[in-house]
Design an enzyme around this catalytic site. Structure first.
Site, mmCIF file in Angstrom:
data_model
loop_
_atom_site.group_PDB
_atom_site.id
_atom_site.type_symbol
_atom_site.label_atom_id
_atom_site.label_comp_id
_atom_site.label_asym_id
_atom_site.label_seq_id
_atom_site.Cartn_x
_atom_site.Cartn_y
_atom_site.Cartn_z
ATOM 1 N N LYS A 51 35.659 46.603 0.456
ATOM 2 C CA LYS A 51 35.166 47.990 0.519
ATOM 3 C C LYS A 51 34.506 48.330 1.859
ATOM 4 C CE LYS A 51 34.499 48.685 -4.438
ATOM 5 N NZ LYS A 51 33.602 49.068 -5.515
ATOM 6 N N ASP A 88 32.412 55.703 -6.300
ATOM 7 C CA ASP A 88 31.531 54.916 -7.187
ATOM 8 C C ASP A 88 30.199 55.636 -7.367
ATOM 9 O OD1 ASP A 88 33.218 52.772 -7.660
ATOM 10 O OD2 ASP A 88 32.501 51.622 -5.945
HETATM 11 P P1 NDP Z 1 29.237 42.475 -4.399
HETATM 12 O O1 NDP Z 1 30.021 41.193 -4.332
HETATM 13 O O2 NDP Z 1 29.245 43.386 -3.233
HETATM 14 O O3 NDP Z 1 27.694 42.130 -4.744
HETATM 15 C C1 NDP Z 1 27.370 41.170 -5.712
HETATM 16 C C2 NDP Z 1 25.863 41.176 -5.963
HETATM 17 O O4 NDP Z 1 25.587 40.254 -7.019
HETATM 18 C C3 NDP Z 1 25.030 40.728 -4.753
HETATM 19 O O5 NDP Z 1 23.828 41.445 -4.756
HETATM 20 C C4 NDP Z 1 24.792 39.248 -5.054
HETATM 21 O O6 NDP Z 1 23.611 38.728 -4.477
HETATM 22 C C5 NDP Z 1 24.599 39.304 -6.551
HETATM 23 N N1 NDP Z 1 24.842 37.999 -7.175
HETATM 24 C C6 NDP Z 1 26.028 37.357 -7.278
HETATM 25 N N2 NDP Z 1 25.849 36.176 -7.892
HETATM 26 C C7 NDP Z 1 24.522 36.081 -8.184
HETATM 27 C C8 NDP Z 1 23.716 35.081 -8.799
HETATM 28 N N3 NDP Z 1 24.255 33.941 -9.258
HETATM 29 N N4 NDP Z 1 22.396 35.317 -8.941
HETATM 30 C C9 NDP Z 1 21.853 36.479 -8.488
HETATM 31 N N5 NDP Z 1 22.552 37.461 -7.879
HETATM 32 C C10 NDP Z 1 23.883 37.246 -7.730
HETATM 33 O O7 NDP Z 1 29.779 43.201 -5.719
HETATM 34 P P2 NDP Z 1 29.707 44.766 -6.081
HETATM 35 O O8 NDP Z 1 28.377 45.290 -5.700
HETATM 36 O O9 NDP Z 1 30.888 45.470 -5.565
HETATM 37 O O10 NDP Z 1 29.866 44.706 -7.674
HETATM 38 C C11 NDP Z 1 28.811 44.225 -8.497
HETATM 39 C C12 NDP Z 1 29.173 44.418 -9.959
HETATM 40 O O11 NDP Z 1 29.378 45.800 -10.248
HETATM 41 C C13 NDP Z 1 30.466 43.712 -10.370
HETATM 42 O O12 NDP Z 1 30.232 43.127 -11.612
HETATM 43 C C14 NDP Z 1 31.487 44.818 -10.479
HETATM 44 O O13 NDP Z 1 32.479 44.519 -11.453
HETATM 45 C C15 NDP Z 1 30.605 45.985 -10.941
HETATM 46 N N6 NDP Z 1 31.167 47.289 -10.562
HETATM 47 C C16 NDP Z 1 31.429 48.200 -11.549
HETATM 48 C C17 NDP Z 1 31.936 49.446 -11.242
HETATM 49 C C18 NDP Z 1 32.205 50.424 -12.335
HETATM 50 O O14 NDP Z 1 32.929 51.417 -12.097
HETATM 51 N N7 NDP Z 1 31.665 50.229 -13.524
HETATM 52 C C19 NDP Z 1 32.193 49.849 -9.842
HETATM 53 C C20 NDP Z 1 31.840 48.840 -8.871
HETATM 54 C C21 NDP Z 1 31.356 47.602 -9.231
HETATM 55 P P3 NDP Z 1 23.621 38.106 -2.972
HETATM 56 O O15 NDP Z 1 23.560 39.284 -2.055
HETATM 57 O O16 NDP Z 1 22.416 37.263 -2.927
HETATM 58 O O17 NDP Z 1 24.901 37.344 -2.826
#
Ligand code: NDP
Length: 272
Positions: A51, A88
């Site tokens: 993205k 989004d």
């Molecule tokens: P990103 O990969 O950009 O971000 C992931 C986030 O999750 C980061 O803040 C990361 O932290 C955190 N994270 C991952 N693993 C862990 C862990 N083990 N412990 C703590 N924090 C963790 O993903 P997106 O922001 O694009 O998407 C996030 C969620 O939102 C997904 O589940 C996606 O499916 C959902 N989503 C839903 C949409 C909808 O239309 N309903 C639209 C877009 C997304 P760190 O920075 O420390 O790595």
């Protein structure tokens, strides 16, 4: 969801197909994006992890997508320009609006600081909140979103910190909690970005962007504690509806799109 909507409106020159861009042996996102134009596509959705990466290849980026720093919808316009949008953000807000959730007097907490957190932070600040707190495992990413948003929304208190159980216990009064982490998805399906020992209040709203599974561990806990629990399915519908109208110029048949999703809801995540 989109193919059902195309069928409904008789748009038989449209079809929505998955186009994976492999990471190995090396990422060719630039070729993939520019190739859309060469192949005569009308548009595309961009998903994790591209993205942010597609931004430099756009001929036009909407103001909100530029501030958010991420694009989830591309339109190739009649002049063959690649135009980038972020649906989004408004998709999430449209769901709140439809549920009559008005946040201007709410203290809001975002968990996570990835692409979706940026879109949600911008959407909420634009919609109006009393205060915004962003917590993330990697603190610097939460700080970066907070700094960026502070420069655009001068009158709202915006704070950021590391996401730990201790921090969650220290938080001031919070009305709305939004999970923008991927905790609760796939291999972390049995986890949540919250302390199990910390009860939600009955007047709190807990919104999890994850929609598959329908009910994450976080939402199960919220519901058990008496809070209002909402998953990301309707956000998905609304962001899709906005993309649909950008691509086709037609009013999206939202009920049909919702129905199509409902039919597919038991498929594994990858099959969406
Ligand atoms: P990103 O990969 O950009 O971000 C992931 C986030 O999750 C980061 O803040 C990361 O932290 C955190 N994270 C991952 N693993 C862990 C862990 N083990 N412990 C703590 N924090 C963790 O993903 P997106 O922001 O694009 O998407 C996030 C969620 O939102 C997904 O589940 C996606 O499916 C959902 N989503 C839903 C949409 C909808 O239309 N309903 C639209 C877009 C997304 P760190 O920075 O420390 O790595």
């Amino acid at each position: 969801m989109h193919n059902g909507a195309f069928r409904e409106l008789g748009l038989d020159t449209y079809i929505y197909i998955p186009l994976p861009v492999p990471k190995y042996p090396y990422i060719r996102i630039k070729e993939a994006i520019l190739g859309l134009r060469a192949l005569g596509f009308k548009g595309a959705n961009i998903t994790v992890p591209y993205k942010e990466a597609v931004l430099p290849y756009m001929d036009y980026v909407s103001d909100s997508a530029r501030i958010i720093g991420a694009i989830n919808t591309v339109l190739i316009d009649d002049a063959s320009r690649l135009c980038g949008y972020n649906t989004d953000s408004l998709g999430f807000i449209n769901d709140l609006r439809e549920r009559q959730i008005f946040t201007s007097s709410m203290d809001v907490l975002i968990l996570g600081a990835g692409g979706s957190a940026r879109a949600i932070a911008y959407g909420l600040l634009d919609y109006g909140v009393k205060s915004l707190t962003i917590l993330n495992r990697t603190k610097s990413k939460a700080d970066e979103i907070a700094q960026n948003m502070k420069s655009k929304f001068l009158n709202v208190p915006i704070t950021s910190d590391i996401l730990t159980h201790e921090k969650l216990h220290e938080l001031p009064h919070i009305d709305l909690i939004i999970n923008c982490t991927s905790l609760g998805l796939n291999e972390s399906i049995d986890q949540m970005p919250w302390d199990k020992a910390l009860r939600f209040r009955g007047d709190q709203i807990v919104y999890d962007l994850i929609y598959n599974p329908e009910e994450t561990e976080l939402l199960k806990k919220a519901q058990a504690d008496g809070a209002l629990a909402i998953n990301g399915r309707e956000m998905l519908v609304h962001q899709g509806a906005l993309a649909f109208s950008l691509w086709t110029g037609h009013k999206p048949p939202v009920e049909i799109m919702r129905h199509e999703l409902e039919m597919k809801k038991n498929l594994p995540e990858g099959d969406f």
